[in-house]
Design an enzyme around this catalytic site. Structure first.
Site, PDB file in Angstrom:
ATOM      1  N   GLY A 169      15.212  49.133  25.765  1.00 24.94           N
ATOM      2  CA  GLY A 169      16.269  48.417  25.339  1.00 24.94           C
ATOM      3  C   GLY A 169      16.053  47.733  24.281  1.00 24.94           C
ATOM      4  O   GLY A 169      15.502  48.295  22.984  1.00 24.94           O
ATOM      5  N   GLY A 404      15.760  77.580  -4.022  1.00 20.15           N
ATOM      6  CA  GLY A 404      15.843  76.146  -3.891  1.00 20.15           C
ATOM      7  C   GLY A 404      14.512  75.493  -3.578  1.00 20.15           C
ATOM      8  O   GLY A 404      14.067  74.494  -4.145  1.00 20.15           O
ATOM      9  N   ALA A 405      14.037  76.090  -2.720  1.00 17.02           N
ATOM     10  CA  ALA A 405      12.635  75.351  -2.093  1.00 17.02           C
ATOM     11  C   ALA A 405      11.617  75.306  -3.255  1.00 17.02           C
ATOM     12  O   ALA A 405      10.820  74.197  -3.168  1.00 17.02           O
ATOM     13  CB  ALA A 405      12.237  76.143  -0.834  1.00 17.02           C
TER      14      ALA A 405
HETATM   15  C1  HXC Z   1      12.276  39.636  32.984  1.00 20.22           C
HETATM   16  C2  HXC Z   1      10.996  41.340  33.751  1.00 20.22           C
HETATM   17  C3  HXC Z   1      11.743  42.194  33.059  1.00 20.22           C
HETATM   18  C4  HXC Z   1      12.847  41.677  32.211  1.00 20.22           C
HETATM   19  C5  HXC Z   1      10.240  43.462  34.143  1.00 20.22           C
HETATM   20  N1  HXC Z   1      10.186  42.087  34.468  1.00 20.22           N
HETATM   21  N2  HXC Z   1      11.223  43.677  33.169  1.00 20.22           N
HETATM   22  N3  HXC Z   1      11.293  40.096  33.832  1.00 20.22           N
HETATM   23  N4  HXC Z   1      12.888  40.328  32.099  1.00 20.22           N
HETATM   24  N5  HXC Z   1      13.326  42.280  31.216  1.00 20.22           N
HETATM   25  C6  HXC Z   1       9.096  41.516  35.532  1.00 20.22           C
HETATM   26  C7  HXC Z   1       9.614  41.879  36.911  1.00 20.22           C
HETATM   27  O1  HXC Z   1      10.440  40.955  37.330  1.00 20.22           O
HETATM   28  C8  HXC Z   1       8.234  41.891  37.590  1.00 20.22           C
HETATM   29  O2  HXC Z   1       7.925  40.727  37.914  1.00 20.22           O
HETATM   30  C9  HXC Z   1       7.146  42.198  36.324  1.00 20.22           C
HETATM   31  O3  HXC Z   1       8.001  42.073  35.374  1.00 20.22           O
HETATM   32  C10 HXC Z   1       6.961  43.774  36.461  1.00 20.22           C
HETATM   33  O4  HXC Z   1       8.043  44.463  36.506  1.00 20.22           O
HETATM   34  P1  HXC Z   1       8.321  45.762  37.927  1.00 20.22           P
HETATM   35  O5  HXC Z   1       9.487  45.972  37.733  1.00 20.22           O
HETATM   36  O6  HXC Z   1       7.486  45.238  39.150  1.00 20.22           O
HETATM   37  O7  HXC Z   1       7.234  46.556  37.141  1.00 20.22           O
HETATM   38  P2  HXC Z   1       7.500  48.279  37.137  1.00 20.22           P
HETATM   39  O8  HXC Z   1       8.230  48.747  38.646  1.00 20.22           O
HETATM   40  O9  HXC Z   1       6.408  48.932  36.416  1.00 20.22           O
HETATM   41  O10 HXC Z   1       8.905  48.612  36.203  1.00 20.22           O
HETATM   42  C11 HXC Z   1       8.757  48.405  34.948  1.00 20.22           C
HETATM   43  C12 HXC Z   1      10.223  48.391  34.148  1.00 20.22           C
HETATM   44  C13 HXC Z   1      11.132  47.341  35.011  1.00 20.22           C
HETATM   45  C14 HXC Z   1      10.935  49.788  34.055  1.00 20.22           C
HETATM   46  C15 HXC Z   1      10.027  48.024  32.863  1.00 20.22           C
HETATM   47  O11 HXC Z   1      10.543  46.270  35.278  1.00 20.22           O
HETATM   48  C16 HXC Z   1      12.493  47.135  34.435  1.00 20.22           C
HETATM   49  O12 HXC Z   1      13.335  48.361  34.549  1.00 20.22           O
HETATM   50  N6  HXC Z   1      12.741  46.131  33.925  1.00 20.22           N
HETATM   51  C17 HXC Z   1      14.211  45.785  33.172  1.00 20.22           C
HETATM   52  C18 HXC Z   1      14.318  46.469  32.151  1.00 20.22           C
HETATM   53  C19 HXC Z   1      15.687  46.094  31.427  1.00 20.22           C
HETATM   54  O13 HXC Z   1      16.821  46.460  31.725  1.00 20.22           O
HETATM   55  N7  HXC Z   1      15.452  45.069  30.408  1.00 20.22           N
HETATM   56  C20 HXC Z   1      16.582  44.466  29.646  1.00 20.22           C
HETATM   57  C21 HXC Z   1      16.930  45.422  28.709  1.00 20.22           C
HETATM   58  S1  HXC Z   1      18.330  45.081  27.782  1.00 20.22           S
HETATM   59  P3  HXC Z   1       6.835  40.273  38.837  1.00 20.22           P
HETATM   60  O14 HXC Z   1       6.624  38.555  38.945  1.00 20.22           O
HETATM   61  O15 HXC Z   1       7.356  40.991  40.300  1.00 20.22           O
HETATM   62  O16 HXC Z   1       5.238  40.738  38.600  1.00 20.22           O
HETATM   63  C22 HXC Z   1      17.631  44.595  26.264  1.00 20.22           C
HETATM   64  C23 HXC Z   1      18.892  44.197  25.552  1.00 20.22           C
HETATM   65  C24 HXC Z   1      18.464  43.926  24.165  1.00 20.22           C
HETATM   66  O17 HXC Z   1      16.629  44.808  26.243  1.00 20.22           O
HETATM   67  C25 HXC Z   1      19.161  44.717  23.013  1.00 20.22           C
HETATM   68  C26 HXC Z   1      18.778  43.902  21.743  1.00 20.22           C
HETATM   69  C27 HXC Z   1      19.377  44.865  20.572  1.00 20.22           C
END
Ligand code: HXC
Length: 508
Positions: A169, A404-405
């Site tokens: 993201g 050309g290179a």
């Molecule tokens: C808040 C988050 C988080 C997020 C993870 N966590 N991502 N908290 N915001 N984006 C937290 C989880 O709740 C969890 O908390 C801890 O981090 C670890 O995450 P897990 O899911 O348990 O770990 P894992 O299984 O290793 O998976 C990792 C991950 C997954 C693949 C990164 O967490 C995930 O898919 N996260 C969301 C990714 C996402 O969609 N992000 C937003 C993208 S949009 P606890 O308390 O349980 O430890 C974006 C737009 C911006 O970024 C664009 C700007 C140009």
């Protein structure tokens, strides 16, 4: 007073624990180090000065008011790498998955601003889940602030990103605008949208590794400049890279003690180019034999291997090597090789790093795949990059410099300062057989053979170009290090003024 000191120590200890021992253990269980352990390895021992250890997020939605963790998912500050200042931020996956909140973004932008003011490199270590989902648009705003600073700093201070876990993201675009991205194999991946979204939108089923693992980004997409086995190796290699880089675009290249004599001759180079012009040889051997102590740091080693881009040193001063690689696709220039080398040349030029070009190129790669893929524009990137470069350019043609290179690869005509050729050089519009078949179409095989010999004798040597002054001298291969090193020393104060412009319009 003692109470207050104890309170500070307690608060520091709590902050250092990040998301808690359970999450730290989980991080280790995945073969990853924590944010702070990584900084300990990256920076000189005891040199890290942390900022904003107690910063917390200000979010109150979704129960966040009750879950505040000091540091808010990123460790920031500065330290030294072999005594030279660098600024750092290191995402802490144990705290909200390292996700970016408004406060987290402010910590990063503070470091970006300081790095720019102090004119020192900035290194970001990534291991995070993107935007802090609970914060919504505040997180998006934070990303925008980081992105803009990446762009402002581009070409002023080196920016390095190391991907050591998830990077998805909003997290991907800041690294994408930095100078170098390195990844850790098997534990890191980068993509704009993850496997679940991909499946929903395109129906493709892929794993995170297949979509954005280190192999994909170092061999297919060229997003990453290198990959390493584990966190430790990645961080030690980044330290090596930092040693090659200037602190800023005005600092000049770092100069390290060298124990390698400039006058060192290498007789083995006289036999490097095989007698058969179609036989390959390893251009990396030449780079290693010319560079101080054979110490080089390759950029994008696994991508477009028909061209080599690497940092090295001569007389202790950093240089960038760009070299066609005859062992891969005969060293031909294709779109990927052109883009790879163009980006490297532009980095070197932006930071005042002289470029040494070793040339053995049979031309641009023909074919519909290349033409449809924009070879003209990609080839033009490299031509443009060399032509706009004002850093010292020293070129050695070892064998083929065709078509050309020939022009593109830092020839005299596009700004090469000192252009040498080995006696084995062949500088011509094209290879003899192709040329003769065009000029003498319809001639029988015997005639073609005779004309080919005639063409080879006349054109496939360095002397036609040398007669015109297109090469400054034909040199002995064994003395290449001395000749290149002396040319670079002579050019050390080179000054070239380009006309005023807002910026150029490189064919993107
Ligand atoms: C808040 C988050 C988080 C997020 C993870 N966590 N991502 N908290 N915001 N984006 C937290 C989880 O709740 C969890 O908390 C801890 O981090 C670890 O995450 P897990 O899911 O348990 O770990 P894992 O299984 O290793 O998976 C990792 C991950 C997954 C693949 C990164 O967490 C995930 O898919 N996260 C969301 C990714 C996402 O969609 N992000 C937003 C993208 S949009 P606890 O308390 O349980 O430890 C974006 C737009 C911006 O970024 C664009 C700007 C140009």
């Amino acid at each position: 007073m003692t109470d207050m000191l104890a309170l500070l120590e307690d608060r520091r200890a709590a902050a250092r624990l990040g998301g808690g021992q359970r999450r730290i253990d989980a991080q280790h269980g995945r073969g990853k180090l924590t944010a702070r352990e990584r900084l300990d390895l990256l920076l000189d021992h005891g040199s890290f000065e942390e900022f904003d250890m107690f910063v917390q997020h200000g979010c109150t939605d979704f129960g966040m008011a009750d879950t505040k963790i000091p540091g808010d998912g990123v460790v920031t500050g500065w330290g030294t790498v072999n005594g030279r200042t660098v600024f750092v931020f290191s995402k802490d996956f144990t705290v909200f998955g390292g996700s970016l909140s408004e406060a987290h973004a402010r910590k990063i932008t503070k470091i970006q601003d300081m790095a720019l003011k102090a004119r020192a490199p900035i290194i970001g270590l990534f291991d995070a889940g993107g935007a802090r989902i609970q914060e919504g648009v505040a997180a998006l705003g934070g990303y925008g602030e980081v992105f803009r600073r990446n762009v402002v700093a581009s070409g002023v201070i080196p920016q390095i990103s190391v991907i050591m876990g998830p990077c998805a993201g909003g997290d991907v675009y800041s690294p994408a605008m930095t100078d170098f991205i390195f990844m850790v194999r098997d534990t890191s991946y980068m993509f704009v949208t993850g496997p679940d979204v991909v499946k929903t939108v395109t129906n493709e089923i892929v794993t995170a590794e297949e979509l954005g693992g280190a192999k994909v980004h170092t061999t297919k997409s060229s997003i990453a400049d290198g990959s390493y086995e584990n966190d430790v190796e990645a961080l030690l290699q980044v330290r090596r890279l930092v040693d090659f880089l200037p602190a800023s675009n005005s600092a000049g290249v770092p100069v390290w003690d060298s124990f390698d004599e400039l006058d060192r001759v290498d007789p083995s180079l006289d036999a490097l180019v095989p007698a058969n012009p179609n036989k390959p040889y390893d251009m990396k051997e030449l780079i290693a034999k010319v560079a101080d102590e054979g110490d080089v740091f390759e950029i994008q080693e696994a991508f477009a291997r028909n061209i080599v881009t690497a940092f090295g040193r001569i007389e202790g001063h950093t240089v960038g090597f760009v070299a066609n690689q005859p062992t891969v696709l005969a060293g031909v220039l294709d779109s990927d090789a052109s883009r790879k080398a163009a980006r490297f040349v532009r980095f070197c030029d932006a930071f005042g790093i002289p470029i040494v070009t070793f040339e053995d190129v049979p031309g641009f790669l023909p074919g519909t795949a290349q033409e449809y893929g924009g070879l003209i524009k990609h080839g033009a990137k490299l031509l443009f990059a060399y032509s706009e470069a004002t850093v010292p350019l020293v070129t050695v043609i070892t064998r083929k410099a065709f078509g050309g290179a020939y022009d593109v690869m830092a020839s005299k005509h596009v700004g090469g300062d000192v252009n040498y050729a080995w006696p084995t050089a062949q500088i011509a519009v094209m290879g003899a057989k192709g040329a003769v078949e065009i000029i003498f179409r319809g001639t029988d095989a015997e005639g073609i053979a005779a004309r080919t010999k005639e063409y080879e004798d006349r054109f496939l040597s360095p002397f036609v170009a040398a007669e015109r002054g297109y090469v400054d001298e034909v040199i002995m291969p064994h003395s290449t290090r001395r000749r290149v090193g002396r040319a670079l020393a002579m050019l050390r104060e080179k000054k070239v003024e380009m006309p005023m412009k807002k910026h150029d319009n490189i064919p993107l």
